[in-house]
Design a protein around this motif. Sequence first.
Motif, PDB file in Angstrom:
ATOM      1  N   ARG A 167       0.692  -1.376   0.025  1.00 20.70           N
ATOM      2  CA  ARG A 167       0.027  -0.035   0.053  1.00 20.70           C
ATOM      3  C   ARG A 167       0.870   1.135   0.060  1.00 20.70           C
ATOM      4  O   ARG A 167       0.526   2.246  -0.783  1.00 20.70           O
ATOM      5  N   LYS A 168       1.925   1.127   0.707  1.00 24.95           N
ATOM      6  CA  LYS A 168       2.840   2.455   0.797  1.00 24.95           C
ATOM      7  C   LYS A 168       3.648   2.487  -0.738  1.00 24.95           C
ATOM      8  O   LYS A 168       3.862   3.625  -0.911  1.00 24.95           O
ATOM      9  N   THR A 169       4.121   1.604  -1.157  1.00 23.63           N
ATOM     10  CA  THR A 169       4.518   1.636  -2.729  1.00 23.63           C
ATOM     11  C   THR A 169       3.682   1.963  -3.620  1.00 23.63           C
ATOM     12  O   THR A 169       3.829   2.843  -4.385  1.00 23.63           O
ATOM     13  N   THR A 170       2.332   1.720  -3.415  1.00 26.57           N
ATOM     14  CA  THR A 170       1.282   2.262  -4.361  1.00 26.57           C
ATOM     15  C   THR A 170       1.226   3.732  -4.277  1.00 26.57           C
ATOM     16  O   THR A 170       1.058   4.564  -5.262  1.00 26.57           O
ATOM     17  N   ALA A 171       1.241   4.248  -3.001  1.00 25.65           N
ATOM     18  CA  ALA A 171       1.394   5.693  -2.545  1.00 25.65           C
ATOM     19  C   ALA A 171       2.607   6.318  -3.346  1.00 25.65           C
ATOM     20  O   ALA A 171       2.491   7.569  -4.021  1.00 25.65           O
ATOM     21  N   ALA A 172       3.738   5.735  -3.211  1.00 26.29           N
ATOM     22  CA  ALA A 172       5.018   6.201  -3.954  1.00 26.29           C
ATOM     23  C   ALA A 172       4.919   6.394  -5.271  1.00 26.29           C
ATOM     24  O   ALA A 172       5.234   7.206  -5.958  1.00 26.29           O
ATOM     25  N   VAL A 173       4.041   5.431  -6.004  1.00 23.49           N
ATOM     26  CA  VAL A 173       3.837   5.791  -7.601  1.00 23.49           C
ATOM     27  C   VAL A 173       2.977   6.395  -7.848  1.00 23.49           C
ATOM     28  O   VAL A 173       2.653   6.724  -9.157  1.00 23.49           O
ATOM     29  N   CYS A 174       2.249   7.300  -6.810  1.00 27.52           N
ATOM     30  CA  CYS A 174       1.131   8.129  -7.050  1.00 27.52           C
ATOM     31  C   CYS A 174       1.856   9.541  -6.544  1.00 27.52           C
ATOM     32  O   CYS A 174       0.893  10.514  -6.601  1.00 27.52           O
ATOM     33  N   CYS A 175       2.986   9.495  -6.090  1.00 27.09           N
ATOM     34  CA  CYS A 175       3.522  10.771  -5.189  1.00 27.09           C
ATOM     35  C   CYS A 175       4.062  11.493  -6.444  1.00 27.09           C
ATOM     36  O   CYS A 175       5.279  11.440  -6.895  1.00 27.09           O
TER      37      CYS A 175
END
Length: 223
Positions: free
Chosen positions: A188-196
């Motif tokens: 979930r945190k990596t998902t946030a990273a590719v949307c940051c």
Amino acid sequence: MSISERHRPGTASSRHALYGLELPSSALKALQKRGIYCTPGVSLEHQHLARRYVLRGVESGGAVSDMGRACAFVAEDGSPLPWLQPIHSIAVNGRHAILLAESMVRIEMLRSERTWELAITLHTVSRASDRERPQIVSKPLFRGRDGVLSVDLWKEENRGLRGKLAPVFYSRAGEVLPLPLPFEEAIRKTTAAVCCLGCKHTHVGVPPAVVVVNKVAEKEQPA
């Protein structure tokens, strides 16, 4: 090849295990054009004072509105790894922190608009005699292709949902592929990273002090 088999240098599976997703040149050019730089490679390093070998990984990546790529590392049980040092740069969507560990799990994700790719790989150091240099042993844990997520997390109005959602992946038969439970939070945190957009910070790796505080808190809990 069995997923538990050691990857031999020079093979396709070896390249994927050590260097991450094998992306077509068109995707690499698109990432480069957008200024997104991800370094998923895992290297073997020798600590002379400690007389041991460790693995080195770099949390990196970021996003623009239509594309994102990120790579992060966690422990085998899914807990966050403390970084050795953060990397502060004027540029965005690049390297964020260096991590060292005797074993680590790499979580690599690619987003092309609303289509997602995910690869999770375990990396350990092989046993060797004092006269031999060990090798990196890699094992794929999960591979998700053409994932979907109904929320555009890169949009400002959905910023509060970052770190709470992850793409859904399906088998060729149309069945949902369950994400590995120990790594759900990191995914979930990596998902946030590719949307940051314009990312300049870590999403998964943590400062060393955070890990120390967590360990102390666990010891103080009543049995």
